[in-house]
Design a protein around this motif. Sequence first.
Motif, PDB file in Angstrom:
ATOM      1  N   ARG A 130     -11.507  39.739  59.318  1.00  0.00           N
ATOM      2  CA  ARG A 130     -11.539  38.278  59.393  1.00  0.00           C
ATOM      3  C   ARG A 130     -10.780  37.664  58.225  1.00  0.00           C
ATOM      4  NH1 ARG A 130     -12.891  33.866  57.570  1.00  0.00           N
ATOM      5  NH2 ARG A 130     -13.907  34.646  55.730  1.00  0.00           N
ATOM      6  N   SER A 131     -10.970  38.217  57.059  1.00  0.00           N
ATOM      7  CA  SER A 131     -10.292  37.729  55.862  1.00  0.00           C
ATOM      8  C   SER A 131      -8.775  37.896  55.982  1.00  0.00           C
ATOM      9  CB  SER A 131     -10.817  38.468  54.632  1.00  0.00           C
ATOM     10  OG  SER A 131     -10.171  38.013  53.477  1.00  0.00           O
ATOM     11  N   GLN A 132      -8.345  39.046  56.471  1.00  0.00           N
ATOM     12  CA  GLN A 132      -6.908  39.281  56.666  1.00  0.00           C
ATOM     13  C   GLN A 132      -6.326  38.306  57.682  1.00  0.00           C
ATOM     14  OE1 GLN A 132      -6.734  43.407  57.822  1.00  0.00           O
ATOM     15  NE2 GLN A 132      -6.885  44.156  55.709  1.00  0.00           N
ATOM     16  N   LYS A 133      -7.036  38.132  58.797  1.00  0.00           N
ATOM     17  CA  LYS A 133      -6.563  37.209  59.826  1.00  0.00           C
ATOM     18  C   LYS A 133      -6.521  35.778  59.298  1.00  0.00           C
ATOM     19  CE  LYS A 133      -7.702  39.519  64.133  1.00  0.00           C
ATOM     20  NZ  LYS A 133      -8.288  39.293  65.458  1.00  0.00           N
ATOM     21  N   PHE A 134      -7.536  35.415  58.531  1.00  0.00           N
ATOM     22  CA  PHE A 134      -7.573  34.070  57.965  1.00  0.00           C
ATOM     23  C   PHE A 134      -6.398  33.847  57.032  1.00  0.00           C
ATOM     24  CE2 PHE A 134      -8.613  31.232  54.463  1.00  0.00           C
ATOM     25  CZ  PHE A 134      -8.785  30.052  55.166  1.00  0.00           C
ATOM     26  N   SER A 135      -6.129  34.803  56.172  1.00  0.00           N
ATOM     27  CA  SER A 135      -5.031  34.681  55.217  1.00  0.00           C
ATOM     28  C   SER A 135      -3.698  34.485  55.940  1.00  0.00           C
ATOM     29  CB  SER A 135      -4.978  35.923  54.324  1.00  0.00           C
ATOM     30  OG  SER A 135      -3.936  35.808  53.397  1.00  0.00           O
ATOM     31  N   THR A 136      -3.461  35.284  56.956  1.00  0.00           N
ATOM     32  CA  THR A 136      -2.230  35.172  57.737  1.00  0.00           C
ATOM     33  C   THR A 136      -2.167  33.831  58.460  1.00  0.00           C
ATOM     34  OG1 THR A 136      -2.164  37.562  58.041  1.00  0.00           O
ATOM     35  CG2 THR A 136      -0.869  36.241  59.580  1.00  0.00           C
ATOM     36  N   TYR A 141      -0.265  28.306  59.093  1.00  0.00           N
ATOM     37  CA  TYR A 141      -0.682  26.918  59.312  1.00  0.00           C
ATOM     38  C   TYR A 141      -0.047  25.989  58.288  1.00  0.00           C
ATOM     39  CZ  TYR A 141      -3.750  22.935  60.142  1.00  0.00           C
ATOM     40  OH  TYR A 141      -4.247  21.677  60.413  1.00  0.00           O
ATOM     41  N   VAL A 142      -0.114  26.375  57.022  1.00  0.00           N
ATOM     42  CA  VAL A 142       0.455  25.538  55.961  1.00  0.00           C
ATOM     43  C   VAL A 142       1.972  25.468  56.105  1.00  0.00           C
ATOM     44  CG1 VAL A 142       0.793  25.308  53.459  1.00  0.00           C
ATOM     45  CG2 VAL A 142      -1.472  25.866  54.375  1.00  0.00           C
ATOM     46  N   THR A 143       2.605  26.583  56.467  1.00  0.00           N
ATOM     47  CA  THR A 143       4.051  26.573  56.708  1.00  0.00           C
ATOM     48  C   THR A 143       4.379  25.601  57.829  1.00  0.00           C
ATOM     49  OG1 THR A 143       4.304  28.842  55.933  1.00  0.00           O
ATOM     50  CG2 THR A 143       6.041  27.983  57.365  1.00  0.00           C
ATOM     51  N   GLY A 144       3.581  25.608  58.882  1.00  0.00           N
ATOM     52  CA  GLY A 144       3.774  24.669  59.987  1.00  0.00           C
ATOM     53  C   GLY A 144       3.607  23.226  59.552  1.00  0.00           C
ATOM     54  N   LEU A 145       2.589  22.968  58.733  1.00  0.00           N
ATOM     55  CA  LEU A 145       2.390  21.613  58.214  1.00  0.00           C
ATOM     56  C   LEU A 145       3.594  21.163  57.400  1.00  0.00           C
ATOM     57  CD1 LEU A 145      -1.338  21.704  56.971  1.00  0.00           C
ATOM     58  CD2 LEU A 145      -0.441  20.548  59.018  1.00  0.00           C
ATOM     59  N   ARG A 146       4.112  22.062  56.566  1.00  0.00           N
ATOM     60  CA  ARG A 146       5.259  21.735  55.718  1.00  0.00           C
ATOM     61  C   ARG A 146       6.501  21.467  56.576  1.00  0.00           C
ATOM     62  NH1 ARG A 146       4.277  22.867  50.267  1.00  0.00           N
ATOM     63  NH2 ARG A 146       6.486  22.835  49.803  1.00  0.00           N
ATOM     64  N   THR A 147       6.657  22.249  57.639  1.00  0.00           N
ATOM     65  CA  THR A 147       7.817  22.085  58.515  1.00  0.00           C
ATOM     66  C   THR A 147       7.789  20.727  59.210  1.00  0.00           C
ATOM     67  OG1 THR A 147       7.931  24.462  58.884  1.00  0.00           O
ATOM     68  CG2 THR A 147       9.042  23.071  60.496  1.00  0.00           C
ATOM     69  N   LYS A 148       6.607  20.296  59.645  1.00  0.00           N
ATOM     70  CA  LYS A 148       6.468  19.034  60.363  1.00  0.00           C
ATOM     71  C   LYS A 148       6.484  17.814  59.442  1.00  0.00           C
ATOM     72  CE  LYS A 148       3.556  21.249  63.803  1.00  0.00           C
ATOM     73  NZ  LYS A 148       2.168  21.386  64.252  1.00  0.00           N
ATOM     74  N   ALA A 149       6.173  18.034  58.179  1.00  0.00           N
ATOM     75  CA  ALA A 149       6.018  16.914  57.243  1.00  0.00           C
ATOM     76  C   ALA A 149       7.370  16.366  56.805  1.00  0.00           C
ATOM     77  CB  ALA A 149       5.227  17.368  56.014  1.00  0.00           C
ATOM     78  N   ASN A 150       7.351  15.118  56.457  1.00  0.00           N
ATOM     79  CA  ASN A 150       8.541  14.480  55.896  1.00  0.00           C
ATOM     80  C   ASN A 150       8.373  14.466  54.375  1.00  0.00           C
ATOM     81  OD1 ASN A 150      10.799  12.971  55.315  1.00  0.00           O
ATOM     82  ND2 ASN A 150       9.890  11.025  55.979  1.00  0.00           N
ATOM     83  N   ILE A 151       8.785  15.557  53.750  1.00  0.00           N
ATOM     84  CA  ILE A 151       8.609  15.707  52.310  1.00  0.00           C
ATOM     85  C   ILE A 151       9.915  15.288  51.621  1.00  0.00           C
ATOM     86  CG2 ILE A 151       8.145  17.319  50.417  1.00  0.00           C
ATOM     87  CD1 ILE A 151       6.713  19.087  52.557  1.00  0.00           C
TER      88      ILE A 151
END
Length: 158
Positions: A130-136, A141-151
Amino acid sequence: QSISRLSVVSELEDQAGATVLDSMISDILIEQAATEAGVTVTDADVATEIVAIESQITTQGGTLDEVLVQQGLNRESLTKQIRMQKLLEALLSSDIVVTEEEIDAFLEANGPVPEGQEEAARAQVAEQLRSQKFSTAAQSYVTGLRTKANIQYLVNYK
């Protein structure tokens, strides 16, 4: 010879500016996603986790404050890290599933379990998977957020 605060800040920015900025951006994006999803983490949730961590460290003969100093952290930064972790867990909890087949495959690939310890081993393996899956999932998820964001970067660190 005195060293100005500006010199210290400049050196810190050179050494860790990009890393710190990326971390701050990720934290903001996670908080925004949690707000949009209606996900909250209470102070009590964070406090409970800190108590659990502190208890585990005390059992090993140390103190939380000693460990924090060793890691260059303080209680405020620990609280922030736990809050971000809990927000991500809440956002991703439905995506993290460990099946009995995955546990079986792990146990099979990693040798026999001593007799009488099967249940404890399965629980430990389930938590590890579970920990490994969560980390991945969290990284993705964060990479996806960064991709969609207007930074918009006003300062470009190397």
